[in-house]
Design a protein around this motif. Structure first.
Motif, mmCIF file in Angstrom:
data_model
loop_
_atom_site.group_PDB
_atom_site.id
_atom_site.type_symbol
_atom_site.label_atom_id
_atom_site.label_comp_id
_atom_site.label_asym_id
_atom_site.label_seq_id
_atom_site.Cartn_x
_atom_site.Cartn_y
_atom_site.Cartn_z
ATOM 1 N N PHE A 176 31.779 10.474 54.937
ATOM 2 C CA PHE A 176 32.876 11.312 54.433
ATOM 3 C C PHE A 176 33.029 11.120 52.924
ATOM 4 O O PHE A 176 33.083 12.084 52.174
ATOM 5 N N ALA A 177 33.060 9.860 52.517
ATOM 6 C CA ALA A 177 33.223 9.559 51.098
ATOM 7 C C ALA A 177 32.053 10.124 50.288
ATOM 8 O O ALA A 177 32.217 10.563 49.154
ATOM 9 N N GLN A 178 30.865 10.143 50.916
ATOM 10 C CA GLN A 178 29.689 10.660 50.218
ATOM 11 C C GLN A 178 29.913 12.116 49.779
ATOM 12 O O GLN A 178 29.442 12.540 48.745
ATOM 13 N N PHE A 179 30.620 12.852 50.612
ATOM 14 C CA PHE A 179 30.861 14.260 50.283
ATOM 15 C C PHE A 179 32.282 14.463 49.752
ATOM 16 O O PHE A 179 32.791 15.585 49.746
ATOM 17 N N ALA A 180 32.916 13.381 49.299
ATOM 18 C CA ALA A 180 34.274 13.434 48.738
ATOM 19 C C ALA A 180 35.264 14.093 49.691
ATOM 20 O O ALA A 180 36.076 14.935 49.299
ATOM 21 N N LEU A 181 35.165 13.733 50.970
ATOM 22 C CA LEU A 181 36.061 14.297 51.976
ATOM 23 C C LEU A 181 36.885 13.168 52.595
ATOM 24 O O LEU A 181 36.409 12.030 52.671
ATOM 25 N N PRO A 182 38.115 13.460 53.050
ATOM 26 C CA PRO A 182 38.899 12.428 53.725
ATOM 27 C C PRO A 182 38.274 12.066 55.071
ATOM 28 O O PRO A 182 37.651 12.918 55.710
ATOM 29 N N VAL A 183 38.436 10.810 55.488
ATOM 30 C CA VAL A 183 37.897 10.364 56.778
ATOM 31 C C VAL A 183 38.774 10.938 57.881
ATOM 32 O O VAL A 183 39.830 10.414 58.193
ATOM 33 N N ASP A 184 38.349 12.067 58.440
ATOM 34 C CA ASP A 184 39.199 12.795 59.371
ATOM 35 C C ASP A 184 38.331 13.699 60.231
ATOM 36 O O ASP A 184 37.306 14.196 59.761
ATOM 37 N N PHE A 185 38.751 13.886 61.475
ATOM 38 C CA PHE A 185 37.977 14.785 62.332
ATOM 39 C C PHE A 185 38.045 16.224 61.826
ATOM 40 O O PHE A 185 37.052 16.948 61.824
ATOM 41 N N GLU A 186 39.247 16.639 61.390
ATOM 42 C CA GLU A 186 39.381 17.982 60.820
ATOM 43 C C GLU A 186 38.646 17.981 59.489
ATOM 44 O O GLU A 186 38.863 17.118 58.647
ATOM 45 N N ILE A 187 37.768 18.960 59.320
ATOM 46 C CA ILE A 187 36.911 18.912 58.137
ATOM 47 C C ILE A 187 36.846 20.282 57.470
ATOM 48 O O ILE A 187 36.904 21.312 58.144
ATOM 49 N N SER A 213 34.604 22.698 56.179
ATOM 50 C CA SER A 213 33.143 22.828 56.231
ATOM 51 C C SER A 213 32.564 23.547 55.010
ATOM 52 O O SER A 213 31.407 23.318 54.658
ATOM 53 N N ASP A 214 33.367 24.391 54.357
ATOM 54 C CA ASP A 214 32.868 25.016 53.115
ATOM 55 C C ASP A 214 32.631 23.951 52.047
ATOM 56 O O ASP A 214 31.610 23.948 51.361
ATOM 57 N N LYS A 215 33.587 23.043 51.957
ATOM 58 C CA LYS A 215 33.482 21.975 50.972
ATOM 59 C C LYS A 215 32.291 21.084 51.303
ATOM 60 O O LYS A 215 31.535 20.694 50.416
ATOM 61 N N LEU A 216 32.162 20.759 52.601
ATOM 62 C CA LEU A 216 31.038 19.915 53.035
ATOM 63 C C LEU A 216 29.722 20.568 52.621
ATOM 64 O O LEU A 216 28.850 19.919 52.033
ATOM 65 N N GLY A 217 29.587 21.878 52.911
ATOM 66 C CA GLY A 217 28.350 22.585 52.594
ATOM 67 C C GLY A 217 28.068 22.618 51.110
ATOM 68 O O GLY A 217 26.952 22.334 50.671
ATOM 69 N N SER A 218 29.085 22.918 50.319
ATOM 70 C CA SER A 218 28.807 23.062 48.890
ATOM 71 C C SER A 218 28.514 21.708 48.249
ATOM 72 O O SER A 218 27.641 21.588 47.393
ATOM 73 N N ARG A 219 29.223 20.678 48.717
ATOM 74 C CA ARG A 219 28.978 19.329 48.187
ATOM 75 C C ARG A 219 27.559 18.855 48.578
ATOM 76 O O ARG A 219 26.861 18.245 47.784
ATOM 77 N N TYR A 240 24.888 14.868 56.409
ATOM 78 C CA TYR A 240 25.363 16.249 56.528
ATOM 79 C C TYR A 240 25.369 16.688 57.985
ATOM 80 O O TYR A 240 26.355 17.230 58.485
ATOM 81 N N GLU A 241 24.259 16.426 58.679
ATOM 82 C CA GLU A 241 24.184 16.878 60.069
ATOM 83 C C GLU A 241 25.171 16.126 60.959
ATOM 84 O O GLU A 241 25.672 16.670 61.936
ATOM 85 N N THR A 242 25.432 14.869 60.616
ATOM 86 C CA THR A 242 26.410 14.101 61.385
ATOM 87 C C THR A 242 27.806 14.709 61.250
ATOM 88 O O THR A 242 28.529 14.866 62.218
ATOM 89 N N LEU A 243 28.161 15.064 60.037
ATOM 90 C CA LEU A 243 29.516 15.585 59.825
ATOM 91 C C LEU A 243 29.654 17.045 60.255
ATOM 92 O O LEU A 243 30.727 17.496 60.630
ATOM 93 N N LYS A 244 28.529 17.777 60.195
ATOM 94 C CA LYS A 244 28.587 19.203 60.516
ATOM 95 C C LYS A 244 28.875 19.418 62.005
ATOM 96 O O LYS A 244 29.614 20.316 62.375
#
Lengths: 180, 623
Positions: free
Chosen positions: A9-20, A22-28, A63-67
């Motif tokens: 999560f931290a790798q993609f600058a996202l909070p550690v949370d199930f709700e994600i 996904s646009d941010k995840l993809g662009s990061r 990425y695939e883990t979080l996606k």
């Protein structure tokens, strides 16, 4: 090249949370791949290219883990120190087993012709709604630090996910003989 | 060929002064092209007559290669056995497959010796598909040399996304034979997306539908800010324009009432069929003259002949959409690539499935080579690397054989590459000291129905009880899509590694057959898998209990012993049947009657282990 963060999560600058987001995840993800992908180092030395392959593989795994919602749930448990590899029969609620049996039976006894697809759609919707419900319960359990319950819910999610794959497979095998 | 060696251990400066000639090569089934940068712009190169397409045809005479390209193709009817066309379809195929292959009715094949690939029998002697491909690549490199005055320093060569490892390796070998340094093997639909996306500054989700002379690919890509991310790819490496020609040829034979057609007459017949099919692109009806038969093929008849082939392309599209989890409504554009997409019935089928008119204003023949040329400029260092990036996927699942001849998939199809994945396996028998790792490729659940890639052995496992050893198997796929596999035993660090270089009698048609079968047999697979797993569990338990009785039988009472033995006997009988539920039930029973014995035995073993081992070893083993 790339600073490895404490967790995906931290790798993609996202909070550690199930709700994600996904646009941010993809662009990061794409931004980071643009920095580390082996093609960026095509003209560099062997050592740098190997390092690039490692980092790029790591990012793909993260990425695939979080996606995937299922893998994300498992990862959240792993971050809390819970081993999700082991699954015992007692982890699965009896209610789920009954639901499973029913769904599998309807999968095995599909009607012929076009109505088979309608039936599959219906099963898919059912599985999806159970999945969504359990995801909500999972989020609550995790938030309330009820880890044992979260682990059980995770295994139920795994079960439902597998069922969805079976529905997909069934759909593929029907498509290959159907006309459209 | 000598290459400029530029060593830059500190990392490359993209604006280096030395310009090196790089090119993109589309090595096609029917036609091939080369694209390179001329005055800063990547374009395809034409021959002296203005033709960009080089027919993928090579004519052999007693002295070797007589002609490559249009000249060779023109002589195909007159010299059928010696003009090799569509050699790409033979890449990676075994002798048996070539003998029976519908696409090669005019050739004779030589089985080849030892590891050698099977070859076409020509006036120059046996020539394998790698050599034929090399002759085409050489002709293209020569075209580039003549027009740029520079030696080719490196090339990006395109391959169908669905090519397996063997086909990719043979494509590389062909380039090596032609003296061309391969910068990258690039998937054809990805190359097309690059040329098109950069040209239009396109953003969003695009479908590349690539139906060439002999292969079919469909890829879904997401284009965002110069990053081309392949979300899923699917296809059929044995489906292309050639198959439509064959279907028309078969129709012609049936219509004209002709007797069996001699092998030598096939090229002429296929040409007639091909011309009729191409004329149908503009007209509702095409006149056909073959031997003394005269008739017409109309669009409706052709649609009927071609329907099964069109269907296969649409099935692949459905699979790709499902794999990516994307709805057809989320597609922003559909791009047609490959000469065979000029057929109106293909355009209609694609438009219907995706619910939008495909883009038809780009040249479907040249876009792949151009995309490869652009990537080549970047990889060789002529272009700054920051402009765009390709993120591709692994097209076919990779896995390992486990007990019961089941496949455990380690890297699933459509996983982003490069990728490394590990999984732990354990020993099956007490005291087992070696493990055979069998690497397979395919979507089915049983080993026999997947493609075997490699086998290797991990030795030096210390003898332990079944299930105690921990063997970590790691699969790595690099950005070229090439696989390497390693295995390591955790407690001893014993290692084995293999780079998968398939040298078996390979085939590609099998891959698609496997994909199709996995759809058709999903249920059979599930049942077979359930049975395999039940038998495996049962065998494992019976072995463990048998071994335990031999070792610690003295701690059992007579009643306990006879109870266990009876349960063992019943289970052994059930193993011969195909009833997985019954086997599971009896396994449970056996487990139940032996529970107390197992617990007592465990206490004995742990006690013994603690006495005999140092703490260091113990802690490592339990990690």
């Amino acid at each position: 090249m790339l600073a490895i963060a404490d967790n995906y999560f931290a790798q993609f600058a996202l909070p550690v949370d199930f709700e994600i987001n996904s646009d941010k995840l993809g662009s990061r993800y794409r931004e980071l791949q643009a920095e580390v992908h082996p093609d960026r180092f095509a003209a560099s030395g062997e050592e740098q290219r190997l390092q690039a392959i490692k980092l790029s593989s790591y990012l793909n795994e993260a990425y695939e883990t979080l996606k995937s919602p299922l893998r994300r749930a498992g990862y959240l448990l792993r971050l809390r120190g819970i081993d999700v590899e082991q699954v015992a029969q007692s982890d699965l609620a009896p209610g789920l087993l009954v639901e499973q049996m029913e769904l599998r039976e309807s999968l095995a006894e599909l009607p012929g012709g076009e109505s088979a697809f309608d039936r599959l759609d219906e099963l898919n919707r059912k599985a999806a709604s159970w999945l969504a419900e359990r995801q909500r319960q999972f989020v609550r359990a995790l938030a309330g630090n009820r880890l044992d319950q979260a682990r059980k819910l995770f295994h139920e999610l795994q079960f439902l996910h597998k069922l969805q794959t079976e529905i997909d497979k069934k759909e593929e095998s029907l498509e290959s003989v159907a006309d459209f | 060929m000598s290459l400029l060696q530029i060593s830059e251990p500190g990392g490359g400066d993209p604006r280096r002064a030395v310009h090196r000639r790089a090119a993109g090569i589309d090595l096609g089934t029917t036609n091939s092209l080369i694209a390179t940068a001329i005055k800063g712009e990547v374009r395809t190169l034409a021959d002296a007559g203005g033709a960009h397409l080089l027919p993928s045809a090579v004519q052999y005479g007693a002295g070797g290669v007589l002609a490559v390209g249009a000249a060779a193709k023109a002589r195909s009817a007159a010299d059928p056995g010696n003009v090799i066309v569509s050699a790409k379809r033979a890449l990676g195929k075994s002798f048996a497959e070539l003998q029976s292959g519908g696409g090669f009715r005019q050739y004779r094949f030589d089985a080849g010796k030892g590891d050698a690939a099977p070859a076409f029998v020509t006036a120059a002697g046996p020539r394998d598909p790698v050599e034929v491909s090399a002759a085409i690549l050489r002709a293209l490199a020569e075209r580039s040399r003549e027009q740029t005055g520079e030696e080719l320093a490196g090339a990006v060569i395109t391959v169908p996304a669905h090519f397996n490892d063997a086909q990719r390796q043979q494509t590389r070998q062909a380039a090596k034979l032609a003296g061309i340094e391969v910068l990258r093997l690039l998937n054809e639909p990805t190359a097309a997306a690059v040329a098109y996306g950069l040209d239009r500054r396109e953003q969003g989700n695009i479908i590349v539908f690539d139906l060439g002379g002999g292969t079919f690919d469909v890829s879904l890509l997401s284009l965002r800010k110069g990053v081309f991310e392949v979300l899923a790819t699917g296809g059929d490496t044995a489906l292309g324009g050639d198959d439509f020609d064959q279907a028309v040829a078969d129709w012609l034979i049936a219509r004209s009432g002709a007797e069996a057609v001699a092998a030598a007459d096939w090229p002429a017949l296929l040409q007639v069929a091909n011309q009729a099919r191409e004329r149908l692109g503009d007209a509702d009806q095409a006149e056909v003259v073959w031997r003394d038969w005269r008739g017409a093929l109309d669009a409706a008849q052709f649609a009927e002949i071609a329907a099964p082939l069109v269907r296969r392309t649409i099935l692949s599209c459905r699979r790709v959409m499902r794999d990516a989890g994307v709805d057809t409504g989320a597609i922003d554009n559909v791009l047609l690539v490959g000469g065979a997409t000029r057929m109106p019935l293909i355009r209609r089928a694609v438009a219907k499935f995706f619910g939008r008119e495909p883009l038809a204003d780009i040249d479907p023949d040249r876009v792949v080579a151009m995309g490869a040329g652009i990537q080549a400029e970047v990889l060789i260092g002529n272009q700054p690397t920051g402009d765009f990036l390709l993120l591709d996927v692994n097209p076919l699942s990779l896995g390992i054989e486990t007990m019961g001849e089941l496949v455990e998939k380690i890297i699933r199809r459509n996983t982003a590459i490069p990728v490394a994945k590990s999984q732990e396996f354990t020993t099956f028998k007490d005291g087992q000291t070696a493990m055979v790792l069998h690497v397979v490729q395919g979507e089915r659940e049983l080993v026999g129905e997947c493609r075997s890639l490699a086998r290797f052995t991990l030795g030096g496992i210390p003898p332990m009880v079944a299930g105690a050893a921990k063997v970590k198997v790691t699969f790595q796929v690099d950005a070229d899509g090439l696989l390497s596999v390693s295995a390591e035993e955790a407690s001893t660090g014993s290692k084995a590694e293999v780079q998968v270089k398939p040298s078996f009698g390979l085939d590609s048609g099998q891959i698609e057959q496997m994909l199709r079968d996995s759809r058709d047999h999903a249920r059979d697979d599930m049942l077979a898998r359930a049975l395999g797993e039940a038998r495996l569990d049962a065998t494992r338990l019976m072995d463990a209990i048998g071994g335990a009785i031999k070792e610690n039988g003295e701690i059992l009472s007579a009643a306990e012993k006879s109870g266990i033995e009876q349960a063992l006997a019943e289970l052994r009988d059930a193993m011969a049947e195909h009833d997985s539920a019954r086997i599971e039930e009896l396994t449970q029973r056996l487990n139940h009657v032996s529970e107390a014995f197992a617990a007592r035995r465990m206490n004995l073993t742990v006690g013994a282990a603690l006495r005999g081992e140092s703490i260091d070893t113990l802690s490592r083993e339990t990690e």
